[in-house]
Design a protein around this motif. Structure first.
Motif, PDB file in Angstrom:
ATOM      1  N   ALA A   1      27.736  59.922  48.490  1.00 36.24           N
ATOM      2  CA  ALA A   1      29.077  59.957  49.167  1.00 36.24           C
ATOM      3  C   ALA A   1      29.403  62.054  48.744  1.00 36.24           C
ATOM      4  CB  ALA A   1      30.398  59.044  48.309  1.00 36.24           C
ATOM      5  N   LEU A   2      28.737  61.874  47.366  1.00 38.57           N
ATOM      6  CA  LEU A   2      29.009  63.171  46.932  1.00 38.57           C
ATOM      7  C   LEU A   2      28.336  63.888  47.565  1.00 38.57           C
ATOM      8  CD1 LEU A   2      29.105  62.732  42.789  1.00 38.57           C
ATOM      9  CD2 LEU A   2      31.379  62.996  44.585  1.00 38.57           C
ATOM     10  N   TYR A   3      27.440  63.564  48.306  1.00 37.78           N
ATOM     11  CA  TYR A   3      26.564  64.595  49.820  1.00 37.78           C
ATOM     12  C   TYR A   3      27.127  65.072  51.125  1.00 37.78           C
ATOM     13  CZ  TYR A   3      22.675  66.211  46.319  1.00 37.78           C
ATOM     14  OH  TYR A   3      22.114  67.207  45.270  1.00 37.78           O
ATOM     15  N   HIS A   4      28.547  64.111  50.812  1.00 36.91           N
ATOM     16  CA  HIS A   4      28.831  64.497  52.287  1.00 36.91           C
ATOM     17  C   HIS A   4      28.529  63.666  53.835  1.00 36.91           C
ATOM     18  CE1 HIS A   4      32.087  66.367  50.521  1.00 36.91           C
ATOM     19  NE2 HIS A   4      31.301  67.601  49.712  1.00 36.91           N
ATOM     20  N   ILE A   5      27.394  62.745  53.165  1.00 34.12           N
ATOM     21  CA  ILE A   5      26.954  62.059  53.654  1.00 34.12           C
ATOM     22  C   ILE A   5      27.889  60.944  55.061  1.00 34.12           C
ATOM     23  CG2 ILE A   5      24.989  60.831  54.828  1.00 34.12           C
ATOM     24  CD1 ILE A   5      23.688  62.143  52.648  1.00 34.12           C
TER      25      ILE A   5
ATOM     26  N   ILE B   1      21.087  59.866  36.173  1.00 33.79           N
ATOM     27  CA  ILE B   1      21.562  58.447  36.806  1.00 33.79           C
ATOM     28  C   ILE B   1      22.445  57.555  36.016  1.00 33.79           C
ATOM     29  CG2 ILE B   1      20.035  58.859  38.694  1.00 33.79           C
ATOM     30  CD1 ILE B   1      19.009  56.182  37.782  1.00 33.79           C
ATOM     31  N   TYR B   2      23.524  57.177  36.112  1.00 38.75           N
ATOM     32  CA  TYR B   2      24.179  56.531  35.486  1.00 38.75           C
ATOM     33  C   TYR B   2      23.868  55.345  35.053  1.00 38.75           C
ATOM     34  CZ  TYR B   2      28.109  59.789  36.902  1.00 38.75           C
ATOM     35  OH  TYR B   2      29.203  60.667  37.054  1.00 38.75           O
TER      36      TYR B   2
ATOM     37  N   LYS C   1      17.627  59.644  44.237  1.00 36.43           N
ATOM     38  CA  LYS C   1      18.794  60.670  45.001  1.00 36.43           C
ATOM     39  C   LYS C   1      18.375  62.082  45.285  1.00 36.43           C
ATOM     40  CE  LYS C   1      20.098  62.237  40.837  1.00 36.43           C
ATOM     41  NZ  LYS C   1      20.746  63.550  41.190  1.00 36.43           N
TER      42      LYS C   1
ATOM     43  N   LEU D   1      25.806  51.495  36.103  1.00 39.90           N
ATOM     44  CA  LEU D   1      25.328  51.491  37.497  1.00 39.90           C
ATOM     45  C   LEU D   1      24.249  51.059  38.513  1.00 39.90           C
ATOM     46  CD1 LEU D   1      27.590  54.078  39.440  1.00 39.90           C
ATOM     47  CD2 LEU D   1      28.578  52.062  38.146  1.00 39.90           C
TER      48      LEU D   1
ATOM     49  N   GLU E   1      24.476  50.521  43.465  1.00 39.59           N
ATOM     50  CA  GLU E   1      25.295  51.490  43.839  1.00 39.59           C
ATOM     51  C   GLU E   1      25.446  53.042  43.064  1.00 39.59           C
ATOM     52  OE1 GLU E   1      26.981  49.495  39.818  1.00 39.59           O
ATOM     53  OE2 GLU E   1      28.195  48.445  41.502  1.00 39.59           O
TER      54      GLU E   1
ATOM     55  N   GLU F   1      24.413  54.704  46.421  1.00 40.78           N
ATOM     56  CA  GLU F   1      26.110  54.760  46.992  1.00 40.78           C
ATOM     57  C   GLU F   1      26.946  55.423  46.856  1.00 40.78           C
ATOM     58  OE1 GLU F   1      27.744  51.280  47.110  1.00 40.78           O
ATOM     59  OE2 GLU F   1      26.121  50.088  48.882  1.00 40.78           O
ATOM     60  N   TYR F   2      26.991  56.116  45.356  1.00 40.91           N
ATOM     61  CA  TYR F   2      28.008  57.187  44.691  1.00 40.91           C
ATOM     62  C   TYR F   2      27.508  58.294  45.284  1.00 40.91           C
ATOM     63  CZ  TYR F   2      30.275  60.245  41.409  1.00 40.91           C
ATOM     64  OH  TYR F   2      30.889  60.794  40.384  1.00 40.91           O
ATOM     65  N   PHE F   3      26.163  58.700  44.900  1.00 42.30           N
ATOM     66  CA  PHE F   3      25.382  60.232  45.343  1.00 42.30           C
ATOM     67  C   PHE F   3      26.059  60.511  47.358  1.00 42.30           C
ATOM     68  CE2 PHE F   3      25.182  61.955  41.420  1.00 42.30           C
ATOM     69  CZ  PHE F   3      24.353  61.181  40.418  1.00 42.30           C
TER      70      PHE F   3
END
Lengths: 283, 352, 289
Positions: B137-141, B122-123, B182, B126, B130, B133-135
């Motif tokens: 979005a990357l999982y198309h939720i 993880i970052y 995550k 961040l 954060e 929320e980032y991941f």
């Protein structure tokens, strides 16, 4: 019991991924404030010796020798524009090239690559932020440079700005290929150092390409950035251009398409290789 | 749609090897091929290869917890990486949630929640929130769902108080919890957890094991790798033991232990140990798989062996040990544990 | 001598053993350095291409007929603009390399995890820093030699003065340049983002010390700042020694401030080290990444 997944891919979620990646990079960039400040002041530090050296060559504030090459005695405006391009060159070489590698070292690259988002899309997302933050730092730097050294654009800002677009997109396309190559190498620092330096040197960021020894000029002519910078200076400072400006613009547009497509291809190929060799996450 | 959550058939992964580390067979090929003349630079020499995974077959049922157990270098990580699409198999196939890992990689990624490399995944610049929320979005939720899901997980992973602080300020345990959250974001049917309790303090490890059991109740399929025996024993419905790239045993924990049920394990503590004594002990009939381990820096050795009949073996053991400066400090006869099963199957200890 | 395991340790402190340890450190650093193939680039290519940036700019400024050059010669008093520039850039590179090399020497060990092992040995700790400078000075000397050869061959840059005087000047600069490096090394261990400080210091040298221009061209306030920087004196002295037949007397006005600053920075560097070392012992910061 059946588990229902929350993942629902659509065009909207793809675009959102792009946005989210850019936003993440933006946040992380500004959380290293010293780095951001350095980005603004480093270029100024580097051109200060050039400014004073130029003074040693000038009489009454005009560098006549220089004017014979470029068509304008205002060498500082000339160089400031070159420095803006240098900023982008450095960002593409160091930022794009090293960004994936740093992610890899930190361990988050795997996390990103495990998501169902295309890996090229991830790279594009990072490009967006990079473009934005570099433009911001460049403009600030230009402002400070103008105050210190004087910046007198006499031509069309709009035309210059429009010319910058295909040039920068092409540069970032090259960045895709470069990012891929850096992923494969263990110690890429030297490659990046020397590469960025040579590109800066030969694309006319610091001195008119025409002033190079005649046997080196062909190298410059092979770099699309040379034409881009030349055209921008032509528009903004009304300096002489290497070739008619229209031709230079056409070269830039071709360059943009070639680099964007080519860079993506190379990146895909390299990424595939990384998956075969398993160098991801190991260093 | 496949019946199995994860199905792997003869998965093989070979890597180009550095000289000296490759498989004997390919190194032999490379060495014995006629040296090419210098001017024949275009001819490629056969490269030495190192086989990390040598034909692994797995069939993991939906809703089960499957433990993959093996020492370092056994091929666990490589197998997991092939299953989650980070690595491409040299040969063989694998299907996760019915999707092929090579041809339908993105669908596989959508179906998986993975925990690899814990806090490094993880970052750090961040915050916990954060990161999630980032991941998400990357999982198309979709966004409204993602927001709720992130809050839900922050609550469940007990991160609420510090969700807005940068991860670089968290403890290792907290970072692990963010990494787990995550993995759970998209509510994936299958979870891949690589050494999830590594580096955690006992209490945190216990909480995590409870969570894993809860997740199974909720319907997730879980593939877990570990090198802690007790953990694998406690949590798994079935265990696969992997060593040198092959699955050497696959059964329920009870089933595995039954394999050596007729055997007993004799544990000795000895001072003044000599290797010759080991040879003598091994020569006693019915004694197998002798393993010795030195206890720290002191002159105290732990000697384990498996016996078909401890009653007859013990007098002979005592006989061989006494004298010559060797002393028997302690002796125990126990029922075999999973570790003993492992030793029985591979001839070595798990913690080598 | 008996080597039974009695508590009387085999390691005996003394000047000889410290020197031996010092040499061991030098040898180790050199061995590690040449194992990275990129040293070829560092040693052969950078000396050439870094000054080229400024030299080519100077060429552009002189114009196609070289008219600008006449102005330059009048302003600087130098007849060889290439030689003029490479002296400045070489000094800058020297300070830059020392800041990175010596400055990060301890930090590098800290990251590798070997700092603790070194710290636990009974050698005088400052020798670690001193040890780093040994091979560093040798490689810098080679660097300068290569620069001279490359530019001599390609551009015909010639020494007009005495090579010995030039060497003397550079020798006199060692305390200042390395003293700064030592002070830096101690700072780096305690501060996290030390990169920014390297950029700052080398930036100051770049702006104020006249690497490609005469200090006289700077505005008054900048000249005042330049007087406080030892690199200004170094550059001026090197140019004087290289291009005119200067003897020690002519160089004294530069050598004296150079050596004074040198002493100052060496003392500061040593004190900073002591301070850092004591602080580290109290806070246990040595073992941390």
């Amino acid at each position: 019991m059946q588990i229902t997944t929350l993942s629902q891919p659509s065009l909207k979620t793809q675009l959102r991924s792009l946005f989210v990646i850019a936003r993440k990079d933006w946040k992380v960039f500004w959380r290293y404030p010293l780095n951001a400040v350095s980005n603004v002041f480093q270029p100024i530090i580097w051109i200060t010796p050039v400014y004073f050296m130029g003074k040693a060559f000038s009489t009454n504030g005009q560098a006549t020798g220089f004017a014979a090459y470029s068509g304008s005695g205002d060498y500082m405006s000339y160089i400031l524009l070159g420095t803006v391009l240098t900023n982008f060159i450095l960002t593409v070489f160091w930022g794009m090239g090293l960004a994936l590698k740093e992610d890899m070292d930190a361990g988050v690259l795997e996390s990103n690559w495990l998501t169902p988002v295309s890996r090229l899309l991830i790279l594009v997302g990072r490009t967006l932020t990079s473009l934005l933050t570099t433009t911001i730092t460049s403009l600030v730097m230009l402002g400070i440079g103008a105050a210190l050294f004087g910046f007198k654009p006499t031509g069309s800002t709009l035309a210059a700005f429009l010319t910058a677009i295909p040039m920068l997109l092409g540069l970032y396309g090259f960045g895709f290929a470069f990012a891929g190559i850096v992923l494969l190498m263990r110690d890429a620092n030297t490659l990046i150092d020397v590469g960025s330096f040579l590109v800066q040197g030969f694309s006319g960021t610091n001195f008119p390409v025409k002033s190079l020894p005649y046997w080196l000029i062909p190298v410059s002519l092979m770099l699309p950035l040379t034409y881009g910078l030349d055209a921008i200076r032509g528009f903004l400072l009304k300096t002489n251009t290497l070739m008619p400006i229209n031709i230079e613009i056409i070269i830039l547009i071709v360059f943009m398409f070639v680099m964007l497509w080519g860079g993506a291809q190379i990146f895909y190929r390299v990424e595939r290789r990384v998956r075969k060799l398993g160098t991801l996450g190991q260093h | 749609m496949s019946d199995f959550a994860i199905e792997a058939t003869q998965l093989v992964k070979k890597f180009p090897a550095r000289p000296g580390t490759g498989d004997k067979k390919t190194e032999g090929e490379a060495a014995s091929s006629p040296k090419k003349k210098r001017w024949q630079f275009w001819k490629k020499e056969p490269k030495a290869l190192f086989t990390a995974v040598d034909g692994v077959d797995l069939q993991i049922q939906r809703g089960e917890i499957f433990g993959l157990l093996g020492p370092n270098g056994a091929g666990k990580s490589t197998t997991i990486r092939m299953l989650c699409t980070l690595l491409e198999p040299t040969s063989g196939t694998a299907r996760v949630n019915g999707f092929d890992v090579v041809k339908q990689a993105n669908d596989v990624r959508r179906s998986l929640g993975t925990l690899l490399a814990g806090e490094r995944s993880i970052y750090w610049k961040l915050s916990g929130r954060e990161n999630l929320e980032y991941f998400a979005a990357l999982y198309h939720i979709p966004q409204p769902i993602a927001k709720k899901r992130v809050e839900e997980l922050i609550e469940r992973m007990e991160l609420k108080d510090r969700a807005n602080e940068l991860v670089e300020k968290y403890s290792t345990g907290m970072r692990q919890r963010v990494a787990i959250a995550k993995a759970l974001l998209a509510r994936p049917p299958i979870l891949l957890l690589d050494e999830p309790t590594l580096g955690l303090d006992p209490q945190a490890a216990r909480r995590l094991r409870e969570l894993i059991a809860e997740l199974k109740q909720e319907g997730h399929t879980i593939l877990l790798t570990t090198h802690y025996m007790e953990e694998a024993d406690q949590l798994s419905d079935r265990i696969g033991i992997i060593d040198t790239g092959k699955v050497i045993a696959l059964d329920t924990p009870a089933g595995l232990k039954r394999r050596i049920e007729q055997k007993e394990v004799i544990k000795l503590e000895v001072t003044g140990w000599h290797d010759e004594i080991g040879e003598k002990l091994k020569s006693i009939t019915g004694i197998e798989n002798l393993i010795t381990r030195q206890q720290g820096e002191a002159d105290l050795w732990e000697v384990n062996m498996q016996a078909h009949n401890s009653r007859t073996a013990i007098p002979r053991i005592v006989e061989h040990i006494s004298g010559n400066g060797t002393r028997l400090v302690n002796m125990n006869i126990v029922k075999p544990s999973l570790e003993d099963v492992f030793i029985h199957l591979t001839g070595k200890a798990l913690r080598d | 001598m008996e080597t039974s395991l009695t508590p009387q340790s085999l390691g005996q402190r003394g000047l000889l053993s410290d020197i031996r340890a010092f040499l061991a450190i030098i040898r180790r650093e050199w061995t590690i350095f040449i194992r990275y193939p990129s040293w070829i680039i560092a040693m052969l290519i950078w000396p050439l291409i870094f000054p080229m940036l400024y030299i080519l700019t100077a060429r552009a400024l002189s114009g196609p007929d070289g008219s600008g050059l006449a102005v330059f010669m009048k302003t600087t008093g130098a007849t060889d603009y290439i030689g003029y520039i490479i002296i400045g850039t070489t000094v800058w590179m020297w300070q830059n390399i020392v800041l990175w090399d010596v400055g990060f020497a301890l930090r590098q060990e800290q990251m590798r995890g070997t700092l603790e092992s070194n710290w636990l040995s009974p050698t005088w700790r400052f020798s670690y820093l001193l040890g780093h400078t040994g091979p560093q000075i040798v490689s810098m000397a080679i660097f300068v030699l290569i620069t001279a050869i490359e530019f001599g061959l390609i551009f015909g840059v010639r020494l007009n003065g005495s090579g010995w005087m030039l060497a003397l000047v550079m020798l006199a600069a060692i305390p200042a340049i390395y003293g700064l490096g030592f002070a830096f090394a101690s700072l780096v261990i305690t501060v996290k983002e030390a990169n920014a400080f390297v950029f700052l210091i080398r930036g100051l040298v770049m702006i104020f010390c006249g690497i490609t221009f005469p200090i006289a061209i700077l505005p008054e306030w900048m000249q005042a700042v330049a007087k406080w920087m030892p690199q200004s004196y170094l550059i001026h002295a090197m140019r004087t020694a290289a291009f005119s037949n200067a003897g020690v007397n002519e160089l004294l006005p530069d050598l004296i401030p150079l050596l004074s600053f040198g002493t100052f920075w060496l003392v500061v560097g040593y004190l900073a080290f002591i301070w850092m070392e004591r602080r580290a012992r109290q806070t246990g910061a040595i073992g941390q990444y």
